[in-house]
Design a protein around this motif. Structure first.
Motif, PDB file in Angstrom:
ATOM      1  N   GLU A 115      43.178  28.439  29.954  1.00 61.93           N
ATOM      2  CA  GLU A 115      44.285  29.151  30.592  1.00 61.93           C
ATOM      3  C   GLU A 115      44.166  30.652  30.364  1.00 61.93           C
ATOM      4  O   GLU A 115      44.477  31.456  31.253  1.00 61.93           O
ATOM      5  CB  GLU A 115      45.625  28.634  30.059  1.00 61.93           C
ATOM      6  N   ILE A 116      43.735  31.029  29.166  1.00 64.17           N
ATOM      7  CA  ILE A 116      43.495  32.452  28.890  1.00 64.17           C
ATOM      8  C   ILE A 116      42.443  32.992  29.847  1.00 64.17           C
ATOM      9  O   ILE A 116      42.586  34.072  30.417  1.00 64.17           O
ATOM     10  CB  ILE A 116      43.050  32.647  27.428  1.00 64.17           C
ATOM     11  N   LEU A 117      41.378  32.216  30.047  1.00 65.99           N
ATOM     12  CA  LEU A 117      40.296  32.635  30.930  1.00 65.99           C
ATOM     13  C   LEU A 117      40.782  32.754  32.373  1.00 65.99           C
ATOM     14  O   LEU A 117      40.414  33.701  33.076  1.00 65.99           O
ATOM     15  CB  LEU A 117      39.127  31.645  30.849  1.00 65.99           C
ATOM     16  N   ARG A 118      41.604  31.829  32.809  1.00 69.78           N
ATOM     17  CA  ARG A 118      42.151  31.922  34.172  1.00 69.78           C
ATOM     18  C   ARG A 118      42.923  33.235  34.355  1.00 69.78           C
ATOM     19  O   ARG A 118      42.804  33.901  35.385  1.00 69.78           O
ATOM     20  CB  ARG A 118      43.059  30.727  34.461  1.00 69.78           C
ATOM     21  N   GLY A 119      43.729  33.584  33.344  1.00 62.97           N
ATOM     22  CA  GLY A 119      44.475  34.838  33.416  1.00 62.97           C
ATOM     23  C   GLY A 119      43.568  36.040  33.416  1.00 62.97           C
ATOM     24  O   GLY A 119      43.805  37.025  34.132  1.00 62.97           O
ATOM     25  N   LEU A 120      42.506  35.998  32.616  1.00 68.06           N
ATOM     26  CA  LEU A 120      41.542  37.101  32.566  1.00 68.06           C
ATOM     27  C   LEU A 120      40.853  37.300  33.911  1.00 68.06           C
ATOM     28  O   LEU A 120      40.676  38.428  34.374  1.00 68.06           O
ATOM     29  CB  LEU A 120      40.495  36.827  31.487  1.00 68.06           C
ATOM     30  N   VAL A 121      40.444  36.200  34.524  1.00 61.39           N
ATOM     31  CA  VAL A 121      39.771  36.284  35.823  1.00 61.39           C
ATOM     32  C   VAL A 121      40.717  36.874  36.868  1.00 61.39           C
ATOM     33  O   VAL A 121      40.340  37.767  37.639  1.00 61.39           O
ATOM     34  CB  VAL A 121      39.257  34.899  36.262  1.00 61.39           C
ATOM     35  N   ALA A 122      41.959  36.390  36.887  1.00 62.36           N
ATOM     36  CA  ALA A 122      42.929  36.889  37.863  1.00 62.36           C
ATOM     37  C   ALA A 122      43.192  38.379  37.670  1.00 62.36           C
ATOM     38  O   ALA A 122      43.220  39.157  38.638  1.00 62.36           O
ATOM     39  CB  ALA A 122      44.230  36.100  37.748  1.00 62.36           C
ATOM     40  N   ASN A 123      43.362  38.801  36.418  1.00 62.27           N
ATOM     41  CA  ASN A 123      43.646  40.210  36.152  1.00 62.27           C
ATOM     42  C   ASN A 123      42.426  41.083  36.405  1.00 62.27           C
ATOM     43  O   ASN A 123      42.544  42.196  36.942  1.00 62.27           O
ATOM     44  CB  ASN A 123      44.128  40.392  34.720  1.00 62.27           C
ATOM     45  N   SER A 124      41.242  40.583  36.024  1.00 62.63           N
ATOM     46  CA  SER A 124      40.013  41.353  36.260  1.00 62.63           C
ATOM     47  C   SER A 124      39.774  41.545  37.747  1.00 62.63           C
ATOM     48  O   SER A 124      39.378  42.639  38.190  1.00 62.63           O
ATOM     49  CB  SER A 124      38.823  40.644  35.614  1.00 62.63           C
ATOM     50  N   ILE A 184      37.650  41.352  31.681  1.00 70.55           N
ATOM     51  CA  ILE A 184      36.364  40.845  31.216  1.00 70.55           C
ATOM     52  C   ILE A 184      35.373  42.003  31.097  1.00 70.55           C
ATOM     53  O   ILE A 184      35.220  42.802  32.023  1.00 70.55           O
ATOM     54  CB  ILE A 184      35.827  39.769  32.169  1.00 70.55           C
ATOM     55  N   LEU A 185      34.705  42.088  29.953  1.00 71.48           N
ATOM     56  CA  LEU A 185      33.727  43.145  29.706  1.00 71.48           C
ATOM     57  C   LEU A 185      32.294  42.641  29.817  1.00 71.48           C
ATOM     58  O   LEU A 185      31.405  43.393  30.221  1.00 71.48           O
ATOM     59  CB  LEU A 185      33.944  43.752  28.320  1.00 71.48           C
ATOM     60  N   GLU A 186      32.078  41.399  29.439  1.00 73.91           N
ATOM     61  CA  GLU A 186      30.734  40.828  29.534  1.00 73.91           C
ATOM     62  C   GLU A 186      30.837  39.326  29.743  1.00 73.91           C
ATOM     63  O   GLU A 186      31.631  38.651  29.099  1.00 73.91           O
ATOM     64  CB  GLU A 186      29.933  41.124  28.274  1.00 73.91           C
TER      65      GLU A 186
END
Length: 400
Positions: free
Chosen positions: A113-122, A260-262
């Motif tokens: 879920e954290i990753l989903r949020g990161l992808v959406a925000n990125s 996401i940085l890398e």
């Protein structure tokens, strides 16, 4: 009256004005004194980027004086003052990151879920429209021997929105050297230049771990990143009983900006050996690697560099042939402003592999941001000699 200037002339002027401050940097491990490859070097003031090769070497070519930032996932971030880089050849030492014993992070949200949020925000933060000036290079191996090489300076004019990205490609200069036996190059590419930026900016390589059923196939966890307390890393590893060719992922992100940085992924040799199946129809994969590095600079969030490697076995003329392709892209400069061009200047093929060589400078040494190693230069020179010899023979008039 507005005068129109040719695209070639604009490219040439841009090249000339970028050659003002040039010097070499060798990046080494502080503890072992060994060279470090794939270190991202960024000019703090201009955002220009460079990448070290396997020898730790990089030719830095600045448009204006600037301190340099050195980044690598296994080493502590370092910023070196421009005034300290006053030699023709400068050595910079990076301190390796010491793994902590207790580095797992307990989170309220599931890491997926954290990753989903990161992808959406990125995706929402990615800068569009933008012009990325890119150096691209590719090595092709056949049965573990390099048989073809191509590289070029490319402008990606990225238009549209994150949901509907449009990329116009303008090739400044390029080289294509060597021979590929058999007509296999049509299906060896794991990318298409016309949609590669769309894939990167929409983080499509993460689709397989964002799927609802991914938790049954993968283990997700969050780790600290000891080099920076404002960054964490999401690790995603296939479960032992999961079948098929599944990648392991590492996603480093900024906890405050939520970007996401890398992003990197690879398939372990053990898994590839265990599941020697047809990953791409008639191809049996033996190597699969991917890496994207992103950066935020001057309110811009963009791709800095990328790497893709695919190795597979393919049956050609009743013989199993090992084929490997390694692709690097380095964003050497960027501009929020787009320049004008005509439709005839747009490159519409999937790859530079079939584009005839066309260059007027030795851009690979002074403007690439990613120089070849001495070994690679010897291979490229040899491929060029073999190519020229065959071309010369083909021009000999027949006596028949």
């Amino acid at each position: 009256m507005i005068k129109k200037i040719s695209l070639t002339f604009l490219f040439f002027c841009h090249f000339l004005y970028s050659q003002t401050l040039e010097f070499a940097v060798i990046v080494k491990d502080f503890d072992t004194d060994q060279p470090i490859d794939e270190v991202t070097i960024t000019a703090v003031k201009s955002g220009q980027s460079f990448l070290t090769n396997k020898e730790g070497n990089c030719i830095v070519n600045l448009s204006r004086p600037s301190d340099l930032e050195f980044l690598h996932g296994s080493y502590k971030r370092m910023v070196v003052k421009y005034t300290a880089l006053n030699k023709k050849n400068n050595i910079v030492y990076l301190e390796p990151i010491v793994e902590q014993l207790e580095d797992y992070v307990v989170t309220r949200e599931h890491p997926q879920e954290i990753l989903r949020g990161l992808v959406a925000n990125s995706r929402s933060r990615i800068s569009l429209p933008i012009n990325l000036k890119v150096y691209l290079r590719e090595f092709y191996k056949q049965d573990d021997q390099i048989v073809f090489f191509n590289d070029g300076l490319i402008n990606f004019q990225i238009l549209g929105t994150i949901r509907n990205i449009k990329t116009d490609i303008l090739v400044e200069q390029n080289r294509a050297i060597g021979f590929i036996e058999g007509n296999f190059y049509a299906d060896i590419l794991g990318y298409n230049l016309n949609n590669i930026i769309e894939n990167y900016y929409q983080f499509k390589y993460l689709d397989e771990v964002l799927d609802a059923g991914a938790r049954k196939k993968y283990e997700f966890y969050v780790k600290t990143f000891s080099a920076n307390e404002d960054e964490l890393v999401i690790k995603i590893v296939p479960l032992d009983d999961s079948k098929g060719i599944l990648s392991s992922f590492s996603i480093r992100y900024d906890t405050k900006k939520r970007i996401i940085l890398e992003l990197s992924s690879s398939v372990s040799p053990e898994r590839l050996q265990k599941y020697k199946e047809n990953f791409f129809a008639t191809r049996k994969v033996y190597k699969l690697e991917f890496k994207n590095t992103f950066r935020e600079f001057d309110n811009l969030y963009y791709l800095v560099n990328s790497k893709e490697v695919i190795g597979f076995e393919k049956r050609i003329k009743k013989k199993e042939v090992r084929i490997e392709v390694k692709n690097h892209m380095v964003v050497t400069d960027l501009d929020k402003k787009l320049f004008e061009y005509s439709d005839k200047n747009i490159f519409k093929d999937k790859s530079l592999i079939n584009k005839k060589s066309s260059f007027f400078t030795n851009y690979w040494d002074v403007a690439s941001g990613f120089v070849a190693t001495n070994e690679e230069k010897l291979i490229i020179d040899q491929l060029g000699k073999e190519y020229n010899e065959v071309e010369a023979e083909s021009d000999i008039p027949s006596n028949k």
